[in-house]
Design a protein around this motif. Structure first.
Motif, PDB file in Angstrom:
ATOM      1  N   GLY A   1       9.853  14.399  -9.173  1.00  0.00           N
ATOM      2  CA  GLY A   1       9.700  13.111  -8.497  1.00  0.00           C
ATOM      3  C   GLY A   1       9.109  13.239  -7.114  1.00  0.00           C
ATOM      4  N   VAL A   2       9.533  14.268  -6.373  1.00  0.00           N
ATOM      5  CA  VAL A   2       8.934  14.529  -5.060  1.00  0.00           C
ATOM      6  C   VAL A   2       7.443  14.801  -5.217  1.00  0.00           C
ATOM      7  CG1 VAL A   2       8.833  16.206  -3.181  1.00  0.00           C
ATOM      8  CG2 VAL A   2      11.039  15.294  -3.912  1.00  0.00           C
ATOM      9  N   ALA A   3       7.092  15.603  -6.218  1.00  0.00           N
ATOM     10  CA  ALA A   3       5.680  15.901  -6.466  1.00  0.00           C
ATOM     11  C   ALA A   3       4.908  14.630  -6.795  1.00  0.00           C
ATOM     12  CB  ALA A   3       5.550  16.913  -7.608  1.00  0.00           C
TER      13      ALA A   3
ATOM     14  N   ASP B   1       0.857  -1.177   0.000  1.00  0.00           N
ATOM     15  CA  ASP B   1       0.000   0.000   0.000  1.00  0.00           C
ATOM     16  C   ASP B   1       0.900   1.236   0.000  1.00  0.00           C
ATOM     17  OD1 ASP B   1      -1.640   2.191   0.789  1.00  0.00           O
ATOM     18  OD2 ASP B   1      -3.041   0.810   1.738  1.00  0.00           O
ATOM     19  N   PRO B   2       0.643   2.212  -0.889  1.00  0.00           N
ATOM     20  CA  PRO B   2       1.464   3.422  -0.902  1.00  0.00           C
ATOM     21  C   PRO B   2       1.568   4.106   0.459  1.00  0.00           C
ATOM     22  CG  PRO B   2       0.081   3.368  -2.847  1.00  0.00           C
ATOM     23  CD  PRO B   2      -0.355   2.225  -1.978  1.00  0.00           C
ATOM     24  N   GLU B   3       0.518   4.024   1.273  1.00  0.00           N
ATOM     25  CA  GLU B   3       0.552   4.659   2.592  1.00  0.00           C
ATOM     26  C   GLU B   3       1.608   4.038   3.502  1.00  0.00           C
ATOM     27  OE1 GLU B   3      -3.292   4.615   4.348  1.00  0.00           O
ATOM     28  OE2 GLU B   3      -4.200   5.902   2.814  1.00  0.00           O
ATOM     29  N   HIS B   4       2.044   2.829   3.159  1.00  0.00           N
ATOM     30  CA  HIS B   4       3.035   2.132   3.967  1.00  0.00           C
ATOM     31  C   HIS B   4       4.368   2.001   3.223  1.00  0.00           C
ATOM     32  CE1 HIS B   4      -0.767   0.361   5.856  1.00  0.00           C
ATOM     33  NE2 HIS B   4      -0.275   1.257   6.690  1.00  0.00           N
ATOM     34  N   ALA B   5       4.625   2.969   2.332  1.00  0.00           N
ATOM     35  CA  ALA B   5       5.854   2.945   1.551  1.00  0.00           C
ATOM     36  C   ALA B   5       6.500   4.327   1.552  1.00  0.00           C
ATOM     37  CB  ALA B   5       5.572   2.494   0.117  1.00  0.00           C
ATOM     38  N   VAL B   6       7.816   4.338   1.335  1.00  0.00           N
ATOM     39  CA  VAL B   6       8.615   5.563   1.330  1.00  0.00           C
ATOM     40  C   VAL B   6       9.121   5.810  -0.089  1.00  0.00           C
ATOM     41  CG1 VAL B   6      10.670   6.710   2.260  1.00  0.00           C
ATOM     42  CG2 VAL B   6       9.336   5.154   3.708  1.00  0.00           C
ATOM     43  N   VAL B   7       9.020   7.043  -0.548  1.00  0.00           N
ATOM     44  CA  VAL B   7       9.599   7.472  -1.820  1.00  0.00           C
ATOM     45  C   VAL B   7      10.843   8.300  -1.528  1.00  0.00           C
ATOM     46  CG1 VAL B   7       9.270   9.086  -3.746  1.00  0.00           C
ATOM     47  CG2 VAL B   7       7.524   7.372  -3.242  1.00  0.00           C
ATOM     48  N   LEU B   8      11.918   8.036  -2.263  1.00  0.00           N
ATOM     49  CA  LEU B   8      13.173   8.771  -2.090  1.00  0.00           C
ATOM     50  C   LEU B   8      13.565   9.387  -3.428  1.00  0.00           C
ATOM     51  CD1 LEU B   8      13.546   5.685  -0.513  1.00  0.00           C
ATOM     52  CD2 LEU B   8      15.072   7.213   0.731  1.00  0.00           C
ATOM     53  N   GLU B   9      13.613  10.721  -3.481  1.00  0.00           N
ATOM     54  CA  GLU B   9      13.735  11.457  -4.737  1.00  0.00           C
ATOM     55  C   GLU B   9      14.632  12.680  -4.600  1.00  0.00           C
ATOM     56  OE1 GLU B   9      13.129  12.089  -7.794  1.00  0.00           O
ATOM     57  OE2 GLU B   9      11.788  10.512  -8.486  1.00  0.00           O
ATOM     58  N   ASP B  10      15.351  12.991  -5.686  1.00  0.00           N
ATOM     59  CA  ASP B  10      16.164  14.211  -5.696  1.00  0.00           C
ATOM     60  C   ASP B  10      15.600  15.291  -6.600  1.00  0.00           C
ATOM     61  OD1 ASP B  10      18.586  14.070  -8.305  1.00  0.00           O
ATOM     62  OD2 ASP B  10      16.846  12.761  -8.099  1.00  0.00           O
ATOM     63  N   ALA B  11      14.568  14.988  -7.366  1.00  0.00           N
ATOM     64  CA  ALA B  11      14.008  15.929  -8.328  1.00  0.00           C
ATOM     65  C   ALA B  11      12.663  16.463  -7.843  1.00  0.00           C
ATOM     66  CB  ALA B  11      13.822  15.258  -9.690  1.00  0.00           C
ATOM     67  N   VAL B  12      12.405  17.725  -8.152  1.00  0.00           N
ATOM     68  CA  VAL B  12      11.127  18.337  -7.783  1.00  0.00           C
ATOM     69  C   VAL B  12       9.972  17.543  -8.385  1.00  0.00           C
ATOM     70  CG1 VAL B  12       9.684  20.370  -8.182  1.00  0.00           C
ATOM     71  CG2 VAL B  12      12.042  20.655  -7.403  1.00  0.00           C
TER      72      VAL B  12
END
Length: 244
Positions: free
Chosen positions: A201-203, A188-199
């Motif tokens: 990708g963060v968005a 589930d996305p709510e139980h996952a972490v995204v790691l990004e260096d680009a605006v």
């Protein structure tokens, strides 16, 4: 210094590649600079030469052809769309994108790539914990970069530009590729972490409703990453290998 994450709260971590796991964002930056410096000079568009800020403002984190299109729009220039099969010499969006890829591929073949040490530290930490991991990259070069960096065997799930194209998924800043990565991991996305260096990708991570969006500041600026939706900003992923 560590940003303390309770990894018990999360089932998975989804990593962007260029600029997060490997310093290939710098190689991409040089390839884009060479492409557009040559192109603008050839077209006599010298009043507003290509600058480093153009990469962060119009290109960073986006699928290749979107980057071409958005940069050209910033200079009020347009080209026919063309086809992905266009030769690098073609005066089309796809042709310019393929020309840029030739610059990138040549640099990767000549120089290779080493992953960020701090990123490997975090990967080791998550592997020991049994946390599921995936790569979600806009680049069609992701498998080659992972192989060159010695990271290919760490990831069972890789959602790259080719996967997105084949599946008809819009690229970042749309959340679709990250959501596809979570789906393939079975989390589930709510139980996952995204790691990004680009605006962009963060968005994408923020729009996808992920439980934690980490901005990795490799030059875009902590404020811009926070404004795009990063819950926390770090400069080295080893900062996330601490425990609460």
């Amino acid at each position: 210094m560590f940003f303390l994450v309770d990894w018990d709260d999360y089932d998975a971590a989804l990593f962007d590649l260029d600029g997060v796991l490997t310093p290939t964002a710098e190689v991409h930056m040089r390839a884009w600079r060479d492409l557009f410096t040559d192109y603008l000079t050839l077209k006599g568009e010298t009043a507003r030469p290509y600058a480093e800020a153009d990469y962060f403002d119009h290109i960073d984190g986006k699928p290749r052809y979107d980057g071409v299109r958005d940069f050209l729009a910033s200079r009020d220039l347009t080209l026919p769309e063309g086809e992905p099969s266009d030769p690098a010499s073609a005066e089309t969006v796809c042709g310019l994108g393929n020309r840029k890829n030739d610059f990138f591929a040549a640099a990767l073949a000549a120089d290779g790539v080493e992953p960020y040490a701090g990123s490997v530290t975090l990967l080791d930490h998550l592997e020991q914990r049994g946390t599921k991991i995936a790569v979600v990259s806009s680049s069609r070069n992701a498998p080659a970069v992972l192989e060159a960096a010695g990271l290919a065997d760490r990831f069972e799930v890789v959602v790259d530009g080719q996967v997105a194209s084949d599946a008809g998924l819009p690229g970042k800043p749309a959340p679709d590729t990250y959501l596809e990565g979570a789906r393939r991991l079975g989390v589930d996305p709510e139980h996952a972490v995204v790691l990004e260096d680009a605006v962009s990708g963060v968005a994408a991570g923020h729009a996808g409703g992920f439980g934690l969006v980490v901005g990795v500041d490799r030059g875009v600026g902590a404020d811009k990453l926070a404004d795009a939706g990063a819950d926390v900003v770090v400069t080295d992923l080893a900062e996330l290998a601490g425990e609460r």
